[in-house]
Write an enzyme that holds these catalytic residues in place. Structure first.
Site, PDB file in Angstrom:
ATOM      1  CB  SER A   1     -24.053 -48.770   8.476  1.00  0.00           C
ATOM      2  OG  SER A   1     -23.920 -48.168   7.196  1.00  0.00           O
TER       3      SER A   1
ATOM      4  CG  ASN B   1     -26.482 -29.610   1.140  1.00  0.00           C
ATOM      5  OD1 ASN B   1     -25.315 -30.014   1.082  1.00  0.00           O
ATOM      6  ND2 ASN B   1     -27.441 -30.270   1.769  1.00  0.00           N
ATOM      7  CG  LEU B   2     -21.734 -25.190   0.479  1.00  0.00           C
ATOM      8  CD1 LEU B   2     -21.377 -23.727   0.784  1.00  0.00           C
ATOM      9  CD2 LEU B   2     -20.629 -25.821  -0.371  1.00  0.00           C
TER      10      LEU B   2
ATOM     11  CB  THR C   1     -21.284 -48.421  -0.905  1.00  0.00           C
ATOM     12  OG1 THR C   1     -20.332 -49.043  -0.041  1.00  0.00           O
ATOM     13  CG2 THR C   1     -22.673 -48.868  -0.487  1.00  0.00           C
TER      14      THR C   1
ATOM     15  CE1 TYR D   1     -23.076 -44.001   2.247  1.00  0.00           C
ATOM     16  CE2 TYR D   1     -21.917 -45.970   3.001  1.00  0.00           C
ATOM     17  CZ  TYR D   1     -22.151 -45.011   2.035  1.00  0.00           C
ATOM     18  OH  TYR D   1     -21.475 -45.064   0.850  1.00  0.00           O
TER      19      TYR D   1
HETATM   20  N1  USQ Z   1     -11.927 -49.818  10.942  1.00  0.00           N
HETATM   21  C1  USQ Z   1     -10.944 -50.112  11.884  1.00  0.00           C
HETATM   22  N2  USQ Z   1     -10.364 -49.076  12.547  1.00  0.00           N
HETATM   23  C2  USQ Z   1     -10.678 -47.771  12.295  1.00  0.00           C
HETATM   24  C3  USQ Z   1     -11.662 -47.483  11.321  1.00  0.00           C
HETATM   25  C4  USQ Z   1     -12.271 -48.537  10.658  1.00  0.00           C
HETATM   26  O1  USQ Z   1     -10.622 -51.270  12.131  1.00  0.00           O
HETATM   27  O2  USQ Z   1     -10.091 -46.890  12.944  1.00  0.00           O
HETATM   28  C5  USQ Z   1     -12.590 -50.923  10.218  1.00  0.00           C
HETATM   29  C6  USQ Z   1     -14.107 -50.899  10.295  1.00  0.00           C
HETATM   30  O3  USQ Z   1     -14.580 -51.546  11.455  1.00  0.00           O
HETATM   31  C7  USQ Z   1     -14.474 -51.603   8.995  1.00  0.00           C
HETATM   32  C8  USQ Z   1     -13.365 -51.234   8.026  1.00  0.00           C
HETATM   33  O4  USQ Z   1     -12.292 -50.762   8.838  1.00  0.00           O
HETATM   34  O5  USQ Z   1     -14.448 -52.990   9.159  1.00  0.00           O
HETATM   35  C9  USQ Z   1     -13.731 -50.159   7.024  1.00  0.00           C
HETATM   36  O6  USQ Z   1     -14.179 -48.994   7.708  1.00  0.00           O
HETATM   37  P1  USQ Z   1     -14.131 -47.558   6.996  1.00  0.00           P
HETATM   38  O7  USQ Z   1     -14.567 -46.550   8.012  1.00  0.00           O
HETATM   39  O8  USQ Z   1     -12.828 -47.364   6.325  1.00  0.00           O
HETATM   40  O9  USQ Z   1     -15.184 -47.724   5.807  1.00  0.00           O
HETATM   41  P2  USQ Z   1     -16.782 -47.813   5.802  1.00  0.00           P
HETATM   42  O10 USQ Z   1     -17.410 -47.416   7.054  1.00  0.00           O
HETATM   43  O11 USQ Z   1     -17.152 -49.155   5.270  1.00  0.00           O
HETATM   44  O12 USQ Z   1     -17.206 -46.712   4.720  1.00  0.00           O
HETATM   45  C10 USQ Z   1     -16.334 -46.245   3.696  1.00  0.00           C
HETATM   46  C11 USQ Z   1     -16.922 -44.934   3.170  1.00  0.00           C
HETATM   47  C12 USQ Z   1     -18.280 -45.229   2.500  1.00  0.00           C
HETATM   48  C13 USQ Z   1     -18.110 -46.287   1.436  1.00  0.00           C
HETATM   49  C14 USQ Z   1     -17.498 -47.561   2.039  1.00  0.00           C
HETATM   50  C15 USQ Z   1     -17.184 -48.591   0.995  1.00  0.00           C
HETATM   51  O13 USQ Z   1     -17.073 -43.990   4.211  1.00  0.00           O
HETATM   52  O14 USQ Z   1     -18.770 -44.027   1.940  1.00  0.00           O
HETATM   53  O15 USQ Z   1     -19.354 -46.610   0.852  1.00  0.00           O
HETATM   54  O16 USQ Z   1     -16.236 -47.202   2.663  1.00  0.00           O
HETATM   55  S1  USQ Z   1     -17.321 -50.243   1.605  1.00  0.00           S
HETATM   56  O17 USQ Z   1     -16.572 -50.337   2.884  1.00  0.00           O
HETATM   57  O18 USQ Z   1     -16.743 -51.134   0.631  1.00  0.00           O
HETATM   58  O19 USQ Z   1     -18.720 -50.520   1.865  1.00  0.00           O
END
Ligand code: USQ
Length: 408
Positions: A193, A38-39, A151, A195
């Site tokens: 979260s 759906n863009l 995820t 999500y």
């Molecule tokens: N983080 C930092 N600094 C930043 C951004 C993030 O320290 O500038 C930290 C966050 O607090 C977190 C970690 O890095 O602890 C990962 O954050 P992220 O934004 O890289 O990843 P996340 O929000 O968990 O989501 C991403 C994808 C999502 C996927 C997930 C896999 O957006 O679609 O499902 O990674 S997982 O993390 O294994 O659940």
């Protein structure tokens, strides 16, 4: 499902960060691919007032370039899977896919936590999309293998000293008098979260439809993706993948590399003691191909693969990027409600056994990413780098205080 054995594949969400390189990869392997999208990701860019670091062409232009470069047609249908059920079902009835790759979901945790409206949108979009797909396949009597992008976050990055298994956990249910019954259950969901919560809800939908209707489903529990290029996106500038750097959609390692490229301090949340699972985008598309080639049988429970290749602590990634680029590191207040420190051990034996050869952080791809970031650095709006989406009121107040916006 090797080259030449053409399979008809619908890629729901094929215009997104994983969907586009997946569509190219599967098309390049000789499959008949149609994108259904759906863009919305493009509209969300407009809502947030940000853009991909890399300049993205329209979906029509991308397909035209792929026709010229790859010599193959990728179809496109603009359908909102979550809200246009009748149109979607009619299209499925016509297309009759052998497999459906389901990526048509809002995928950013910070975006899902921005406001109550964003929470509602994420749940409605993600859960309705999955339910619509499964209900339509059953109604149409179609046996397409569904490969869904889940995820690692469904497990909650738990730190109990044992590796996280691939989806299921053996438990002993006490029966009394010292006896117990063994069962294998979905690993306890522990989303961090809204999500991540939607991906936990997806798991129950899959469990039900596999059991009740014999749908064949694979759920890929993926870690944080890094990188931007795959073999196909490198083939022409206009095939380039999107590359997010903003506080809502940018993922941590890609953000650090972009920050380094423009001399912005690396934004480590809190102590940076959070350990997460990671995978390169090239491996991500390869894993989808491997999953497609190995569907579960009819009547089998949902097959769950942990789709990750390595684990890293956030502060270690920051140090790695700092060493590579000379960037400085800034420990900012964590907007998220997450453990400040955790260890993480994950089983990923199944995809390795199917032939995945992991691309690791040392492979020179970090330098390639820094080059991409420097090349397009003029497109970066520095004001969109901080993460402003706070998980709780307390975290929001902390952010305000740190930014000097608090009440006197
Ligand atoms: N983080 C930092 N600094 C930043 C951004 C993030 O320290 O500038 C930290 C966050 O607090 C977190 C970690 O890095 O602890 C990962 O954050 P992220 O934004 O890289 O990843 P996340 O929000 O968990 O989501 C991403 C994808 C999502 C996927 C997930 C896999 O957006 O679609 O499902 O990674 S997982 O993390 O294994 O659940």
């Amino acid at each position: 499902m090797g080259r030449g054995s053409e399979v008809r594949i619908a890629v729901l969400g094929g215009d997104g960060f994983i969907g586009w390189p997946t569509s190219l990869h599967l098309s390049d392997r000789g499959h008949d691919v149609t994108i259904v999208d759906n863009l919305s990701r493009r509209w969300i860019d407009t809502e947030l007032g940000v853009q991909s670091l890399t300049p993205m062409d329209s979906i029509q232009e991308r397909r035209r370039v792929w026709r010229a470069v790859g010599g193959r047609e990728i179809g496109f249908e603009r359908i909102d899977v979550a809200s246009e059920y009748e149109r979607f079902r009619a299209w499925l009835d016509d297309f009759r896919p052998d497999a459906v790759v389901h990526l048509a979901q809002q995928r950013a945790a910070p975006y899902s936590m921005k406001t109550d409206t964003h929470k509602n949108y994420t749940v409605a979009n993600n859960v309705n999309g999955t339910e619509s797909l499964l209900a339509a396949l059953v109604a149409l009597g179609q046996d397409a293998h569904v490969v869904h992008m889940g995820t690692m976050g469904v497990y909650g990055y738990s730190d109990i000293g044992a590796p996280i298994p691939e989806g299921y956990l053996k438990v002993a249910v006490p029966l009394g008098a010292g006896r117990s019954a063994e069962q294998e259950i979905l690993y306890p969901a522990n989303p961090g979260s809204v999500y991540h919560l939607t991906k936990c809800l997806d798991q129950l939908l899959f469990q039900f439809y596999a059991k009740n209707d014999g749908l064949r489903i694979t759920d890929l529990h993926q870690g944080v993706v890094w990188g931007t290029h795959t073999d196909q996106t490198r083939r022409h500038e206009q095939l380039i993948n999107r590359f997010d750097y903003d506080g809502d959609y940018g993922t941590v390692l890609n953000r650090f590399l972009i920050q380094a490229a423009i001399g912005h301090p690396l934004t480590v949340h809190g102590t940076g003691g959070q350990t997460r699972a990671f995978i390169h985008i090239q491996d991500s598309v390869r894993c989808i191909e491997l999953a497609l080639a190995h569907p579960p049988g009819t009547g089998e429970r949902t097959r769950i693969f942990n789709q990750m290749t390595e684990t890293h602590r956030v502060r270690d990634l920051a140090e790695l990027v700092a060493k590579l680029t000379g960037a400085t590191i800034d420990h900012v207040p964590n907007p998220r409600n997450e453990a400040a420190e955790n260890d993480l051990e994950v089983c990923n034996d199944q995809l390795l056994a199917l032939g995945l050869k992991p691309t690791t952080l040392e492979d020179g791809l970090l330098e390639e990413l820094v080059d991409v970031a420097r090349r397009y650095a003029h497109r970066i709006d520095r004001s969109r780098i901080p993460c402003t989406s706070a998980w709780t009121r307390e975290r929001a107040a902390e952010l305000d205080r740190a930014n000097g916006d608090g009440a006197p």
